[in-house]
Scaffold this motif. Structure first.
Motif, mmCIF file in Angstrom:
data_model
loop_
_atom_site.group_PDB
_atom_site.id
_atom_site.type_symbol
_atom_site.label_atom_id
_atom_site.label_comp_id
_atom_site.label_asym_id
_atom_site.label_seq_id
_atom_site.Cartn_x
_atom_site.Cartn_y
_atom_site.Cartn_z
ATOM 1 N N GLU A 44 0.833 -1.210 0.000
ATOM 2 C CA GLU A 44 0.000 0.000 0.000
ATOM 3 C C GLU A 44 0.867 1.259 0.000
ATOM 4 O OE1 GLU A 44 -3.890 -1.356 2.626
ATOM 5 O OE2 GLU A 44 -2.138 -0.518 3.613
ATOM 6 N N ILE A 45 0.369 2.331 -0.616
ATOM 7 C CA ILE A 45 1.070 3.613 -0.555
ATOM 8 C C ILE A 45 0.705 4.302 0.752
ATOM 9 C CG2 ILE A 45 1.502 5.811 -1.711
ATOM 10 C CD1 ILE A 45 0.467 4.606 -4.285
ATOM 11 N N THR A 46 -0.583 4.415 1.007
ATOM 12 C CA THR A 46 -1.056 5.086 2.213
ATOM 13 C C THR A 46 -2.496 4.669 2.501
ATOM 14 O OG1 THR A 46 -1.360 7.252 3.277
ATOM 15 C CG2 THR A 46 -1.911 7.134 0.954
ATOM 16 N N ARG A 47 -2.930 4.888 3.744
ATOM 17 C CA ARG A 47 -4.340 4.751 4.098
ATOM 18 C C ARG A 47 -4.809 6.117 4.586
ATOM 19 N NH1 ARG A 47 -5.110 -0.980 7.413
ATOM 20 N NH2 ARG A 47 -3.881 -2.236 5.977
ATOM 21 N N PRO A 48 -5.630 6.812 3.813
ATOM 22 C CA PRO A 48 -6.063 8.153 4.222
ATOM 23 C C PRO A 48 -6.637 8.109 5.647
ATOM 24 C CG PRO A 48 -6.778 7.693 1.984
ATOM 25 C CD PRO A 48 -6.216 6.408 2.515
ATOM 26 N N GLU A 49 -6.084 8.929 6.525
ATOM 27 C CA GLU A 49 -6.382 8.832 7.952
ATOM 28 C C GLU A 49 -7.861 9.088 8.254
ATOM 29 O OE1 GLU A 49 -4.830 7.434 10.159
ATOM 30 O OE2 GLU A 49 -6.056 8.035 11.868
ATOM 31 N N ASN A 50 -8.432 10.069 7.576
ATOM 32 C CA ASN A 50 -9.835 10.394 7.824
ATOM 33 C C ASN A 50 -10.751 9.199 7.507
ATOM 34 O OD1 ASN A 50 -11.688 12.575 8.558
ATOM 35 N ND2 ASN A 50 -12.465 12.351 6.471
ATOM 36 N N LEU A 51 -10.451 8.540 6.403
ATOM 37 C CA LEU A 51 -11.242 7.373 5.999
ATOM 38 C C LEU A 51 -11.027 6.217 6.977
ATOM 39 C CD1 LEU A 51 -13.134 6.005 3.986
ATOM 40 C CD2 LEU A 51 -11.155 5.519 2.522
ATOM 41 N N GLY A 109 -6.530 1.143 0.790
ATOM 42 C CA GLY A 109 -5.164 1.313 0.295
ATOM 43 C C GLY A 109 -5.092 1.452 -1.209
ATOM 44 N N GLY A 110 -6.260 1.478 -1.873
ATOM 45 C CA GLY A 110 -6.314 1.576 -3.335
ATOM 46 C C GLY A 110 -7.352 2.603 -3.787
ATOM 47 N N MET A 111 -8.279 2.135 -4.616
ATOM 48 C CA MET A 111 -9.226 3.050 -5.260
ATOM 49 C C MET A 111 -10.065 3.873 -4.281
ATOM 50 S SD MET A 111 -12.231 2.059 -7.942
ATOM 51 C CE MET A 111 -13.175 1.294 -6.625
ATOM 52 N N ALA A 112 -10.681 3.234 -3.276
ATOM 53 C CA ALA A 112 -11.538 3.972 -2.338
ATOM 54 C C ALA A 112 -10.715 4.996 -1.554
ATOM 55 C CB ALA A 112 -12.257 3.010 -1.393
#
Lengths: 299, 299
Positions: free
Chosen positions: A30-37, B156-159
C-alpha cells in the motif's frame, strides 16, 4: 463456562482483531491509508456492537472442530461487512439516522461522502480478510467462503433486502413479502455466519446444509425478537430511534400477527433450531443457548 | 487483426457476458432479485463503456496463455467493480454528476438510495463472479485474484484514492500528493487488470511483477491523458462535464507541469511499457498498441 462469559470473551477477541485489521498502519503493498477514511471505518465498526455474527462463526466452527484462529478472522470479516451495511443504511438517502448505539452515525460524525467510502471500504475489506495469507485455510474453502458471503450480501441477499425495505415504505408488503424481505435483509448474513463455520471446518454438504438451516432459524428469531423489541422498548434501551418502523408504515410480522403469536413463534423457532443440532449432544449447548439468547434478548 | 477490431471484439464479448451476469434471473440459492435494483445495476454497467480494464485482463492473460473464458469472466468482474465506483462517485455527496456517457447517472434516473445499493451490489457481485464455480480456475488463483482485487479497490487503493480526491477539493495537494492520489484512484484497478492476467495464467512472481509494472505504466498514462483531455476537450466529445477539475481547484500534473511536459511524459511511459514486454517479442504487440491507444485517446 457460562454462555455470557463465552459470548463476552469472543466479542473481546473479535474486537481486538478488528482493531488490528482497521489500524492505519500500511502494508508493504500500500502507498497510504487516508487517515480520515481509516477513522471513519473504525467509528463504524468499533462501537460496542454485540458481535453476534462473529460469535456464530466461531461457535459453529468450534462445534465442527474448525480452526479457531481462522474462525476469528472470518468472524471479523463478516462483522466488517455487517457494519458497512449499517453505515450505508444510516445515510440520509436511506434511513437517515443520526444515532447508532448512542453515538453519532458515521455521516454525522464525518460527512456523507466519507460515510459512503467507509462503507465501500469495509465491504471490500471483508473479502480482503478472508483471502489474505494470514487466514490459514485451504484455498477451496476460501473460495467457498467468498462465494457464500458475496451471495449473502448482494442483490440476492442483504442489499436486495434493503432495496425491498425501501420499497416497503411506499407500498406495504403482504406477509409473504415481509418474510422475503427479512430473510434477505437480516437473515442472509446470520445464515452465512453459521454456514461459514461448516465451510471453515470442511464439512460435507449435508452438514453444511444443516448449519445453514440452523442459521436460518436464528435469523428468523433475531428479526422477530427485533420487531417485538421495537414495539415494546424505548429509545434509551435501544440507543437508536424506535417505533419508527411502525411510523413509516413498514409492515412487520408482529404488527400483522400480534405479540402473542410472535412470542409463540419464537419458542417454536428455538425448538426447531435445537432439534437441528440434537445429533451433536451437549457439545451444541452453547449454540442452543445462543438461539435462546437471540429469541429472548432485551436490546 | 487490427487493434481496433480486437478491442471492439473483446468489448462486445464482455458486454454480452455482463448482460447475462446482470440479468434478473434468480439462481437456485436466491429468493428474488428486486427488479428496480437489478435495473439500476444494469444502467450503471451497460452504458457503452470502453471496457478498457476487461480488455487488459483478456490480453495479458492471452499473452501468457491463460484461459480465455476465465479472463473474460474476471474482466467482467473487474468492470462491475469499476462501474460501482463510477455510480458512487457520481452521487450528490461526492462529485454530484447528472450525466455519465451522455445518460442520466444512476441516482438521477432512479434515486440516491437505489444508486448507493446498486454500487454496493456491483462491488459485491465482482467477488461473486470470481469465486463462482463457472470461473474454471484453480482455487489458489481465485483466492489470489480476490485478494489482489480487494487491495486494489479498498482503503489502500481506489476507495482511498477517492477519499484523497475529496480532501484535495479543500487543500490542493503538491506533486507527490497528486501522484499518490492518481496511483490509488485510477491506477490501482488498471494495474490489477494487468496483474490479473498473470494470476489467471499461473505466472511466477517475476512475471506477475512484470505485468503489474506494465499495468502501472498504463495507469499513469491513462490518468495523464485524461488530465490532458480534460484541459482540451469539450463536453460534447466527453459526454460528461469537463474543465470541472480545474474549476474545483483539484490539482493535476498537467495543471502543474503544463501540456508540453505531459505529452513528453506520455511518450516516455509508452516507451517504458513497451520495454517491459520486449521479451515477449511480437506476441506483445496488442498490449503495446494498447499503451499507445491509452496515451493518445481522444475521449
Amino acid at each position: 463456562m457460562t454462555f455470557e462469559t463465552q459470548f463476552r470473551g469472543n466479542a473481546a477477541r473479535t474486537e481486538a482483531l478488528l482493531t488490528k485489521l482497521l489500524s492505519s498502519e500500511t502494508r508493504a503493498d500500500e502507498i497510504t491509508r487516508p487517515e480520515n477514511l481509516a477513522e471513519a471505518m473504525r467509528h463504524g465498526v468499533l462501537n460496542g456492537g454485540k458481535r453476534l455474527r462473529p460469535f456464530l462463526v466461531i461457535e459453529t466452527a468450534s462445534l465442527l472442530n474448525g480452526d479457531a484462529e481462522v474462525a476469528l478472522r472470518v468472524g471479523a470479516a463478516l462483522e466488517c461487512l455487517h457494519c458497512y451495511s449499517l453505515v450505508h443504511d444510516d445515510l440520509p438517502a436511506m434511513d437517515n439516522d443520526d444515532l447508532r448505539r448512542g453515538q453519532p452515525t458515521v455521516h454525522r460524525k464525518f460527512d456523507e461522502a466519507t460515510a459512503i467510502l467507509a462503507g465501500d471500504s469495509l465491504l471490500t475489506l471483508a473479502f480482503d480478510i478472508i483471502a489474505a495469507p494470514e487466514t490459514h485455510l485451504p484455498d477451496d474453502r476460501k473460495a467457498a467462503l467468498v462465494l457464500a458471503l458475496a451471495r449473502a450480501a448482494g442483490i440476492g441477499g442483504m442489499a436486495g433486502g434493503q432495496a425491498l425495505d425501501l420499497a416497503a415504505e411506499k407500498t406495504a408488503p403482504d406477509e409473504a413479502g415481509i418474510i422475503t424481505l427479512q430473510a434477505m435483509k437480516t437473515g442472509a448474513l446470520i445464515r452465512f455466519a453459521c454456514e461459514a463455520g461448516a465451510i471453515i471446518a470442511g464439512s460435507d454438504d449435508v452438514e453444511r446444509h444443516r448449519l445453514r438451516n440452523f442459521g436460518e432459524k436464528i435469523g428468523l428469531a433475531f428479526q422477530l425478537a427485533d420487531d417485538l423489541l421495537d414495539l415494546t422498548s424505548d429509545a434509551a434501551t435501544m440507543g437508536k430511534a424506535t417505533g419508527k418502523d411502525a411510523g413509516r408504515s413498514k409492515g412487520t410480522l408482529v404488527a400483522l400477527r400480534g405479540a402473542e403469536w410472535a412470542t409463540a413463534r419464537l419458542r417454536e423457532l428455538v425448538k426447531e433450531a435445537t432439534d437441528l443440532l440434537a445429533l451433536y449432544g451437549d457439545r451444541a449447548d452453547i449454540l442452543i443457548e445462543t438461539a435462546k439468547f437471540v429469541a429472548e434478548r432485551k436490546n
